[in-house]
Design an enzyme around this catalytic site. Structure first.
Site, PDB file in Angstrom:
ATOM      1  N   GLY A  45       0.844  -1.191   0.000  1.00 33.72           N
ATOM      2  CA  GLY A  45       0.000   0.000   0.000  1.00 33.72           C
ATOM      3  C   GLY A  45       0.876   1.235   0.000  1.00 33.72           C
ATOM      4  O   GLY A  45       2.068   1.155   0.352  1.00 33.72           O
ATOM      5  N   GLN A  50       2.675   9.920   2.055  1.00 27.06           N
ATOM      6  CA  GLN A  50       4.042   9.385   2.189  1.00 27.06           C
ATOM      7  C   GLN A  50       4.992   9.942   1.128  1.00 27.06           C
ATOM      8  O   GLN A  50       6.199   9.776   1.226  1.00 27.06           O
ATOM      9  CB  GLN A  50       4.016   7.855   2.112  1.00 27.06           C
ATOM     10  N   LEU A  93       6.294   1.631   5.021  1.00 27.99           N
ATOM     11  CA  LEU A  93       7.434   2.093   4.220  1.00 27.99           C
ATOM     12  C   LEU A  93       8.061   3.344   4.816  1.00 27.99           C
ATOM     13  O   LEU A  93       9.210   3.655   4.526  1.00 27.99           O
ATOM     14  CB  LEU A  93       6.996   2.327   2.773  1.00 27.99           C
TER      15      LEU A  93
END
Ligand code: GNR
Ligand code: NI
Length: 170
Positions: A45, A50, A93
């Site tokens: 995802g 981000q 991440l």
């Protein structure tokens, strides 16, 4: 184009993303970059937050490695139903190298616009339900670490520092 993924504690990860007013060609190009960046990472995802882009968009693909891909785009997502409880060992991440057990709803129903701007509704369970909740949190500036007890937060801080050190040594 693969874009840079921001890492904790970057302040831009705390921004609350704004709704997309119109699914333009520019938004579609961003969605394509998000897909490329997610698969390259690799991750299951990725939220626009981000990448330092404060717009309500995320992409997911939670198919197992031996399954065909299940790529989904969520623009202006809303979780309209949640039930049950499940615990997953989550990664992010923006927290490279660490995972933590996090408790979330077992099933969710979400509504969003797809890449062409068309509304859709999806019922999800298991990892896909976890990912939809994890990515929705990103759009509100909420991170994995916020879901942990004070003790686990400190443990995660240490693990992050250790992962960073190991990364620097490589
Ligand atoms: O790649 C990812 N894996 C993952 C595993 C368990 C629960 C959530 C996730 S999402 C994460 C990618 C990411 O950081 N998305 O924001
Ligand atoms: Ni994440």
């Amino acid at each position: 184009m693969i874009r840079e993924i921001l890492e904790y504690p970057d302040a831009r990860l705390r921004e609350v993303a704004q709704p997309v007013s119109d699914v333009t060609a520019e938004i579609q190009a961003l969605v394509d970059d998000m897909a490329e960046t997610m698969y390259a990472a690799p991750g299951c995802g990725l939220a626009a937050t981000q990448l330092g882009i404060a717009q309500r968009i995320f992409v997911v693909d939670c198919a197992a490695e031996d399954e065909p891909s299940q790529f989904l785009v969520f623009i202006n997502p809303e979780i309209i139903e949640k039930d049950g409880v499940q615990t997953w060992e989550e990664g992010c991440l923006s927290f490279p190298g660490v995972t933590e057990e996090i408790k979330r709803a077992e099933r969710v129903t979400a509504r969003a616009l797809d890449r062409s701007g068309k509304p859709f509704e999806i019922e999800a369970e298991g990892l896909l339900a976890v990912a939809i909740q994890h990515e929705s949190d990103h759009l509100n500036g909420v991170l994995m670490i916020d879901k942990l007890s004070a003790l686990k937060k400190r443990m995660m801080g240490r693990k992050l520092a250790k992962a960073k050190q190991e990364d620097a040594r490589e």
